[in-house]
Design an enzyme around this catalytic site. Structure first.
Site, short mmCIF file in Angstrom:
data_model
loop_
_atom_site.label_atom_id
_atom_site.label_comp_id
_atom_site.label_asym_id
_atom_site.label_seq_id
_atom_site.Cartn_x
_atom_site.Cartn_y
_atom_site.Cartn_z
N ALA A 38 12.73 -1.44 4.23
CA ALA A 38 12.48 -2.39 6.10
C ALA A 38 11.61 -3.56 5.34
O ALA A 38 11.47 -3.80 6.94
CB ALA A 38 10.64 -1.42 6.90
N ASN A 88 -0.71 0.58 -7.33
CA ASN A 88 -1.79 -0.11 -6.80
C ASN A 88 -3.25 1.38 -5.47
O ASN A 88 -3.42 0.25 -4.77
CB ASN A 88 -0.90 -0.81 -5.19
CG ASN A 88 -0.06 -1.52 -5.86
OD1 ASN A 88 1.05 -1.64 -5.57
ND2 ASN A 88 -0.72 -2.85 -6.27
N SER A 131 11.90 -6.95 -1.73
CA SER A 131 11.85 -5.77 -0.53
C SER A 131 12.75 -6.89 0.93
O SER A 131 12.80 -6.61 1.58
CB SER A 131 10.61 -6.36 -0.06
OG SER A 131 10.39 -5.88 0.89
N GLY A 155 6.89 -12.23 -0.08
CA GLY A 155 6.35 -12.54 -1.53
C GLY A 155 6.67 -11.39 -2.13
O GLY A 155 6.68 -11.70 -3.47
N ASN A 156 7.71 -10.28 -2.24
CA ASN A 156 7.94 -9.41 -2.83
C ASN A 156 9.21 -9.37 -2.81
O ASN A 156 10.33 -9.19 -1.20
CB ASN A 156 7.28 -8.37 -2.79
CG ASN A 156 7.91 -6.90 -2.95
OD1 ASN A 156 9.34 -7.17 -4.29
ND2 ASN A 156 7.44 -6.11 -3.07
N HIS A 214 1.97 -9.41 -7.75
CA HIS A 214 1.24 -8.62 -8.29
C HIS A 214 1.68 -9.50 -10.11
O HIS A 214 2.45 -8.84 -10.65
CB HIS A 214 1.68 -6.76 -8.56
CG HIS A 214 1.42 -6.25 -7.31
ND1 HIS A 214 1.99 -5.45 -7.13
CD2 HIS A 214 0.17 -6.68 -6.78
CE1 HIS A 214 1.13 -5.17 -5.71
NE2 HIS A 214 0.55 -5.20 -5.37
N GLU A 265 -5.50 -5.62 -4.70
CA GLU A 265 -4.24 -4.49 -4.93
C GLU A 265 -4.09 -3.35 -5.66
O GLU A 265 -3.24 -3.36 -6.52
CB GLU A 265 -3.14 -5.50 -4.93
CG GLU A 265 -3.04 -6.41 -3.54
CD GLU A 265 -1.97 -5.73 -2.48
OE1 GLU A 265 -1.40 -4.65 -2.98
OE2 GLU A 265 -2.21 -6.49 -1.66
N CYS A 311 4.97 -0.23 -11.44
CA CYS A 311 4.47 0.30 -10.28
C CYS A 311 4.01 1.36 -10.02
O CYS A 311 3.15 1.95 -9.12
CB CYS A 311 5.05 -1.10 -9.75
SG CYS A 311 5.57 -2.32 -9.17
#
Ligand code: SUG
Length: 439
Positions: free
Chosen positions: A22, A111, A31, A27-28, A248, A175, A360
């Protein structure tokens, strides 16, 4: 393993049945780039289980964290919607919220929480604080469910302390373990806790990507876990790394026992690791450009100690497909000065397309044998349980999911059916509040 002997248990987030692309994380880069794509929840969950099986077969203690219910009935209620009506009211009032409410982002268990092993805490309990994840809207909906899931599994109040998440405010932005590491001679011995932050509590950053972690969050967690202040460090992440896509710190460095494996651009102060008494392996920009480190997720690998004492790097397959990282790792494993003895590559592309690599997907919890025995439910993995979970995924998960499918009423029924079976499989009865969704 004796009652006292501690090992690192990797709790992997079981990918939920609504895994989708989505584009929710500014910043990722992964994604953002894959926003609107078609996902495969089934493939994603099977890739995650294959990683768990590989770790288990290497002799590493492996466990699972179940996914939360989607949509979360208490979140729907707090937004003014009747959970029994599924997404019908949301679709009428605020359809743009549907991907947020259906996100499977809790799969990235790094996270989920910050964890302090009992060897390090003043009261001798194992402490966990669920991350508040306030920096992104979809992830800010996770902490209450994560708190409930952790309380259900780490249920023994004699052994475990599961804290409430820090309050949902930017000053406390947290986080979890993705910005936390622990340097120690061996997992069971006391360690030095390294909390990595992107900004001070009240610092306002107007350009670049969001700084998701505040220094204050790490200070508060270190305090509430009863860590010895002399064994705690707060280290600033480099803004350059964040703005290049390292949202991260675990995108640009990883710690295992005494080893800190890091890119030279990871920390604001290049001397940050000097007083950690760690064996620091710094990868230079000339060896692996930051851009390649972030696109391949070299440092988002799991660095694990195997039962024979050697260290292996469980790396994403993208590190084989990127020239600089492939060359670096080929040289590392034959270099006696490099602590990485071997590399295990894994295909985790479904998760990687959302910016989640091997590291992650797991929450590291150093546990004594007695603590492991005190866990509730059948969350420790063995081949039989991994077989059952694969069959469960095959039974319940869709092979394809598009943005428009998130509003399909049949999907909510499928999620409820899947989680009802999962409660049984993991022996965690009552984990999910299915009645609130009208089931
Ligand atoms: O928070 N991606 C996650 C990835 C988390 C990776 N975790 C660690 N580095 N430890 C995030 O940005 C993307 C969801 C979407 O766009 O649909 C997402 O939430």
């Amino acid at each position: 393993m004796t009652e006292q002997e501690a090992v690192e248990v990797n709790f992997d987030g079981l990918v939920g049945p609504t895994h989708n692309y989505a584009g929710l994380s500014l910043g990722n880069q992964a994604s953002q780039q894959n926003a609107g794509g078609t996902s495969s929840p089934r493939t994603a969950a099977l890739q995650g289980l294959a990683k768990m099986r590989r770790l288990h077969s290497l002799g590493v203690a492996q466990a699972v964290l179940p996914p939360p219910l989607r949509p979360d009935p208490s979140v729907l209620r707090s937004l003014g919607f009747d959970p029994a009506r599924g997404l019908t009211e949301v679709a009428a009032v605020a359809p743009q919220l549907i991907p947020t409410l259906m996100s499977a982002s809790s799969m990235w268990a790094a996270n989920a929480a910050t964890v302090s092993p009992s060897a390090d805490t003043a009261d001798g309990k194992l402490h966990l604080t669920p991350a508040n994840l306030v920096s992104t809207v979809h992830r800010a909906l996770e902490p209450n469910a994560t708190h409930h899931i952790l309380r259900s599994i780490f249920a023994s109040e004699e052994r475990f302390q599961v804290h409430r998440p820090l309050p949902s405010a930017a000053a406390f932005a947290d986080e979890g373990a993705a910005n936390h590491g622990r340097v120690t001679n061996s997992h069971g011995e006391p360690g030095i806790h390294v909390f990595v932050y992107g900004r001070e509590a009240h610092e306002v950053v107007t350009d670049g990507y969001p700084r998701r972690q505040s220094r204050l969050a790490g200070e508060l967690i270190a305090g509430s876990h009863g860590l010895d202040p002399r064994r705690v460090r707060h280290v600033r992440q480099s803004p350059t790394a964040i703005d290049a896509g390292a949202f991260h710190n675990d995108v640009v460095s990883v710690i295992n026992e005494r080893v800190l494996f890091t890119h030279e651009s990871a920390f604001a102060d290049p001397e940050a690791a000097a007083d950690l008494d760690a064996r620091v392996v710094v990868v230079k920009e000339t060896e692996v450009p930051l851009r390649d480190a972030i696109s391949s997720y070299l440092f988002n690998s799991q660095l694990v100690t195997l039962p024979d004492g050697t260290m292996t790097l469980v790396a994403p397959i993208e590190t084989e497909e990127t020239n600089s990282t492939r060359n670096y790792l080929a040289a590392a494993i034959v270099d006696p000065a490099n602590p990485i003895d071997s590399v295990e590559t894994m295909d985790l592309r479904e998760s990687m397309r959302n910016g989640g690599g091997p590291a992650c997907l797991r929450l590291r919890v150093v546990m004594t044998g007695a603590e492991r025995s005190a866990l509730r439910g059948r969350v420790m993995m063995d081949d039989g349980m991994l077989d059952r979970l694969e069959t469960w995924v095959d039974t319940h998960y869709r092979s394809e999911l598009r943005a428009e499918d998130l509003n399909d009423p049949a999907l909510i029924i499928e999620v409820a059916d899947a989680l009802r079976d999962l409660e049984q499989l993991l022996d965690l009865p009552g984990l999910y509040n299915l009645a609130d969704l009208g089931f």
